[in-house]
Design an enzyme around this catalytic site. Structure first.
Site, PDB file in Angstrom:
ATOM      1  N   GLY A  46       0.983  -0.949   0.317  1.00  0.00           N
ATOM      2  CA  GLY A  46       0.496   0.039   0.460  1.00  0.00           C
ATOM      3  C   GLY A  46       0.904   1.555  -0.488  1.00  0.00           C
ATOM      4  O   GLY A  46       2.422   1.136   0.459  1.00  0.00           O
ATOM      5  N   GLN A  51       3.152  10.155   1.371  1.00  0.00           N
ATOM      6  CA  GLN A  51       4.635   9.335   1.026  1.00  0.00           C
ATOM      7  C   GLN A  51       5.667   9.798   0.634  1.00  0.00           C
ATOM      8  O   GLN A  51       5.941   9.819   0.631  1.00  0.00           O
ATOM      9  CB  GLN A  51       4.096   7.644   1.388  1.00  0.00           C
ATOM     10  CG  GLN A  51       3.563   6.852   2.895  1.00  0.00           C
ATOM     11  CD  GLN A  51       3.495   5.685   2.849  1.00  0.00           C
ATOM     12  OE1 GLN A  51       2.263   5.128   2.273  1.00  0.00           O
ATOM     13  NE2 GLN A  51       4.224   4.549   2.872  1.00  0.00           N
ATOM     14  N   CYS A  91       6.256  -0.307   7.169  1.00  0.00           N
ATOM     15  CA  CYS A  91       5.462   1.184   6.396  1.00  0.00           C
ATOM     16  C   CYS A  91       6.405   1.187   5.257  1.00  0.00           C
ATOM     17  O   CYS A  91       8.045   1.307   5.881  1.00  0.00           O
ATOM     18  CB  CYS A  91       5.307   1.845   7.339  1.00  0.00           C
ATOM     19  SG  CYS A  91       4.485   3.636   7.081  1.00  0.00           S
ATOM     20  N   LEU A  92       6.220   1.460   4.183  1.00  0.00           N
ATOM     21  CA  LEU A  92       7.684   2.414   3.415  1.00  0.00           C
ATOM     22  C   LEU A  92       7.943   3.343   4.083  1.00  0.00           C
ATOM     23  O   LEU A  92       9.730   3.272   3.908  1.00  0.00           O
ATOM     24  CB  LEU A  92       7.024   2.219   1.761  1.00  0.00           C
ATOM     25  CG  LEU A  92       6.416   1.263   0.965  1.00  0.00           C
ATOM     26  CD1 LEU A  92       5.717   0.887  -0.332  1.00  0.00           C
ATOM     27  CD2 LEU A  92       7.774  -0.134   1.193  1.00  0.00           C
ATOM     28  N   HIS A 133      -4.238   1.054   7.435  1.00  0.00           N
ATOM     29  CA  HIS A 133      -2.826   1.969   7.940  1.00  0.00           C
ATOM     30  C   HIS A 133      -2.979   2.778   6.439  1.00  0.00           C
ATOM     31  O   HIS A 133      -2.129   4.265   7.238  1.00  0.00           O
ATOM     32  CB  HIS A 133      -1.722   0.915   7.604  1.00  0.00           C
ATOM     33  CG  HIS A 133      -0.820   1.316   6.382  1.00  0.00           C
ATOM     34  ND1 HIS A 133       0.369   0.793   8.273  1.00  0.00           N
ATOM     35  CD2 HIS A 133       0.200   2.220   6.069  1.00  0.00           C
ATOM     36  CE1 HIS A 133       1.496   1.935   7.744  1.00  0.00           C
ATOM     37  NE2 HIS A 133       1.637   2.055   6.782  1.00  0.00           N
ATOM     38  N   GLU A 134      -3.423   3.330   5.564  1.00  0.00           N
ATOM     39  CA  GLU A 134      -2.852   4.307   4.343  1.00  0.00           C
ATOM     40  C   GLU A 134      -3.617   5.079   4.801  1.00  0.00           C
ATOM     41  O   GLU A 134      -3.342   6.362   4.642  1.00  0.00           O
ATOM     42  CB  GLU A 134      -3.383   3.516   2.936  1.00  0.00           C
ATOM     43  CG  GLU A 134      -2.671   2.278   2.953  1.00  0.00           C
ATOM     44  CD  GLU A 134      -0.889   2.231   2.816  1.00  0.00           C
ATOM     45  OE1 GLU A 134      -0.531   3.717   2.740  1.00  0.00           O
ATOM     46  OE2 GLU A 134      -0.408   1.938   3.301  1.00  0.00           O
ATOM     47  N   HIS A 137      -2.672   7.549   7.316  1.00  0.00           N
ATOM     48  CA  HIS A 137      -1.301   8.407   6.181  1.00  0.00           C
ATOM     49  C   HIS A 137      -1.816  10.495   5.846  1.00  0.00           C
ATOM     50  O   HIS A 137      -1.158  10.829   6.118  1.00  0.00           O
ATOM     51  CB  HIS A 137      -0.587   7.550   5.098  1.00  0.00           C
ATOM     52  CG  HIS A 137       0.727   7.192   5.139  1.00  0.00           C
ATOM     53  ND1 HIS A 137       1.619   7.640   5.851  1.00  0.00           N
ATOM     54  CD2 HIS A 137       0.650   5.805   4.546  1.00  0.00           C
ATOM     55  CE1 HIS A 137       2.426   6.117   6.191  1.00  0.00           C
ATOM     56  NE2 HIS A 137       2.028   4.988   5.454  1.00  0.00           N
TER      57      HIS A 137
HETATM   58 NI    NI Z   1       2.841   3.022   5.623  1.00  0.00          NI
END
Ligand code: NI
Length: 167
Positions: A46, A51, A91-92, A133-134, A137
């Protein structure tokens, strides 16, 4: 298509609250394509526009094993249901860190799709967790916010050290 640079914690820009997308046009579709390419390349399941330092309410996800079930949600809102379940999340924006977080086991997403069409989708399991989660953000929230201050501090120090070494 282009691969975009992913901001890493504790970059303060990750704390920006994203704005509503007013018009779903080619610019937005290009951004969605770039987000998907960046997510697949990372690789991740995701990615939120936040991000990549674009503070608009757009997320992409693909939790399939074959990496061939991409979803894009514009201006998503969530209705949460079910029990809280514990999942190990990464998480990226926090590469290399995984922690167990509680999320609702089900989420109904209402959003616009890439052609501006209204979407309503009931999700559960990993997809539901990933979408929560997304969406966090977009509010400037990260999964480390659910951890103890001590744990968060430890992760922050390690990432800051990595960033110094890279610079
Ligand atoms: Ni993330």
């Amino acid at each position: 298509m282009a691969r975009l640079n992913i901001l890493e914690y504790p970059d303060p820009r990750l704390r920006t609250k994203a704005k509503q997308v007013m018009r779903v046009d080619d610019r937005v579709r290009q951004l969605i394509d770039d987000l998907l390419e960046t997510m697949y390349d990372a690789p991740g399941i995701g990615l939120a526009a936040s991000q990549v330092d674009v503070h608009e309410r757009i997320i992409v996800v693909d939790v399939s094993d074959q990496r061939d079930e991409p979803y894009a949600f514009i201006n998503p809102t969530l209705e949460l249901a079910g029990e809280l379940v514990e999942t190990e999340e990464g998480c990226l924006s926090l590469p290399g860190f995984y922690e167990v977080i509680e999320r609702s086991e089900r989420a109904t997403v209402k959003a616009l799709g890439r052609n501006g069409e209204a979407i309503e989708m009931a999700t559960e399991g990993l997809l539901a967790v990933c979408i929560q989660h997304e969406c966090d953000h977009l509010e400037g929230r990260l999964f480390v916010d659910y951890l103890s201050g001590l744990k968060r501090q430890r992760i922050r120090k390690k990432l800051e050290k990595q960033h110094r070494q890279r610079a």
